[in-house]
Motif scaffolding. Structure first.
Motif, PDB file in Angstrom:
ATOM      1  N   LEU A  30      32.771  27.304  57.539  1.00  0.00           N
ATOM      2  CA  LEU A  30      31.852  26.842  56.489  1.00  0.00           C
ATOM      3  C   LEU A  30      32.195  25.426  56.045  1.00  0.00           C
ATOM      4  CD1 LEU A  30      31.454  29.904  54.096  1.00  0.00           C
ATOM      5  CD2 LEU A  30      29.673  28.819  55.450  1.00  0.00           C
ATOM      6  N   ILE A  31      33.466  25.219  55.761  1.00  0.00           N
ATOM      7  CA  ILE A  31      33.907  23.928  55.227  1.00  0.00           C
ATOM      8  C   ILE A  31      33.729  22.824  56.261  1.00  0.00           C
ATOM      9  CG2 ILE A  31      35.904  22.669  54.325  1.00  0.00           C
ATOM     10  CD1 ILE A  31      36.816  25.552  53.240  1.00  0.00           C
ATOM     11  N   GLU A  32      34.095  23.108  57.507  1.00  0.00           N
ATOM     12  CA  GLU A  32      33.967  22.107  58.563  1.00  0.00           C
ATOM     13  C   GLU A  32      32.511  21.773  58.869  1.00  0.00           C
ATOM     14  OE1 GLU A  32      36.254  23.498  61.899  1.00  0.00           O
ATOM     15  OE2 GLU A  32      38.093  23.521  60.701  1.00  0.00           O
ATOM     16  N   HIS A  86      31.052  23.966  48.633  1.00  0.00           N
ATOM     17  CA  HIS A  86      30.985  24.764  47.405  1.00  0.00           C
ATOM     18  C   HIS A  86      30.835  26.217  47.828  1.00  0.00           C
ATOM     19  CE1 HIS A  86      30.996  21.303  44.791  1.00  0.00           C
ATOM     20  NE2 HIS A  86      30.158  20.740  45.653  1.00  0.00           N
ATOM     21  N   VAL A  87      31.951  26.937  47.718  1.00  0.00           N
ATOM     22  CA  VAL A  87      32.046  28.282  48.267  1.00  0.00           C
ATOM     23  C   VAL A  87      32.410  29.262  47.158  1.00  0.00           C
ATOM     24  CG1 VAL A  87      33.252  29.735  49.951  1.00  0.00           C
ATOM     25  CG2 VAL A  87      32.808  27.315  50.474  1.00  0.00           C
ATOM     26  N   ILE A  88      31.804  30.431  47.210  1.00  0.00           N
ATOM     27  CA  ILE A  88      32.143  31.528  46.304  1.00  0.00           C
ATOM     28  C   ILE A  88      32.557  32.704  47.174  1.00  0.00           C
ATOM     29  CG2 ILE A  88      31.283  33.141  44.564  1.00  0.00           C
ATOM     30  CD1 ILE A  88      29.198  30.914  43.835  1.00  0.00           C
ATOM     31  N   ARG A  98      25.918  34.257  52.602  1.00  0.00           N
ATOM     32  CA  ARG A  98      24.552  33.970  52.200  1.00  0.00           C
ATOM     33  C   ARG A  98      24.553  32.684  51.380  1.00  0.00           C
ATOM     34  NH1 ARG A  98      23.389  36.170  46.768  1.00  0.00           N
ATOM     35  NH2 ARG A  98      25.224  37.302  46.046  1.00  0.00           N
ATOM     36  N   VAL A  99      23.370  32.152  51.153  1.00  0.00           N
ATOM     37  CA  VAL A  99      23.212  30.918  50.392  1.00  0.00           C
ATOM     38  C   VAL A  99      22.575  31.252  49.053  1.00  0.00           C
ATOM     39  CG1 VAL A  99      22.145  28.637  50.354  1.00  0.00           C
ATOM     40  CG2 VAL A  99      22.892  29.632  52.532  1.00  0.00           C
ATOM     41  N   LEU A 100      23.116  30.672  47.993  1.00  0.00           N
ATOM     42  CA  LEU A 100      22.554  30.837  46.659  1.00  0.00           C
ATOM     43  C   LEU A 100      22.699  29.518  45.907  1.00  0.00           C
ATOM     44  CD1 LEU A 100      21.321  32.739  44.501  1.00  0.00           C
ATOM     45  CD2 LEU A 100      23.670  33.226  43.771  1.00  0.00           C
TER      46      LEU A 100
END
Length: 114
Positions: free
Chosen positions: A37-39, A44-46, A8-10
């Protein structure tokens, strides 16, 4: 036990909620999710491991690999973890000095905003 992943996005962060076991059999799914996600430009990942029951060295390797990938883009990969058993693994391996480890997703986001 299987592994479930939800993203999800926050506040501009991609939050990957992980449940189940992260081991030699399931870690490739997490590795692929983080790599995707990174590619696709999300640096900025949690990773929320509050619902993870088991984490082995393969899982730790996936998290470290994800951290290296986001750092190449001046990004961040933080971990949300309050489970004593998992925290002990991060402490024993010295990874508490490598990852930002937070009690909640909101705390992880706030650490970058402040």
């Amino acid at each position: 036990m299987d592994l479930t992943l939800e993203t999800r996005v926050l506040d501009g962060f991609r939050v990957v909620e992980v449940a189940g076991e992260i081991d030699v059999y399931t870690a490739p799914r997490l590795r692929e999710a983080l790599a995707d996600l990174i590619e696709s430009g999300h640096h900025h990942v949690i990773v929320d491991v509050e619902k993870v029951d088991f984490l082995d060295s393969t899982g730790l390797g996936v998290l470290v690999g994800g951290l290296k990938r986001v750092r190449a883009y001046d990004g961040s990969l933080d971990v949300v973890c309050t489970r004593a058993r998992l925290l002990k693994i991060f402490e024993i391996t010295g990874l508490t000095k490598v990852f930002g480890i937070f009690g909640t997703v909101d705390d992880a986001v706030a650490a970058h905003v402040a």
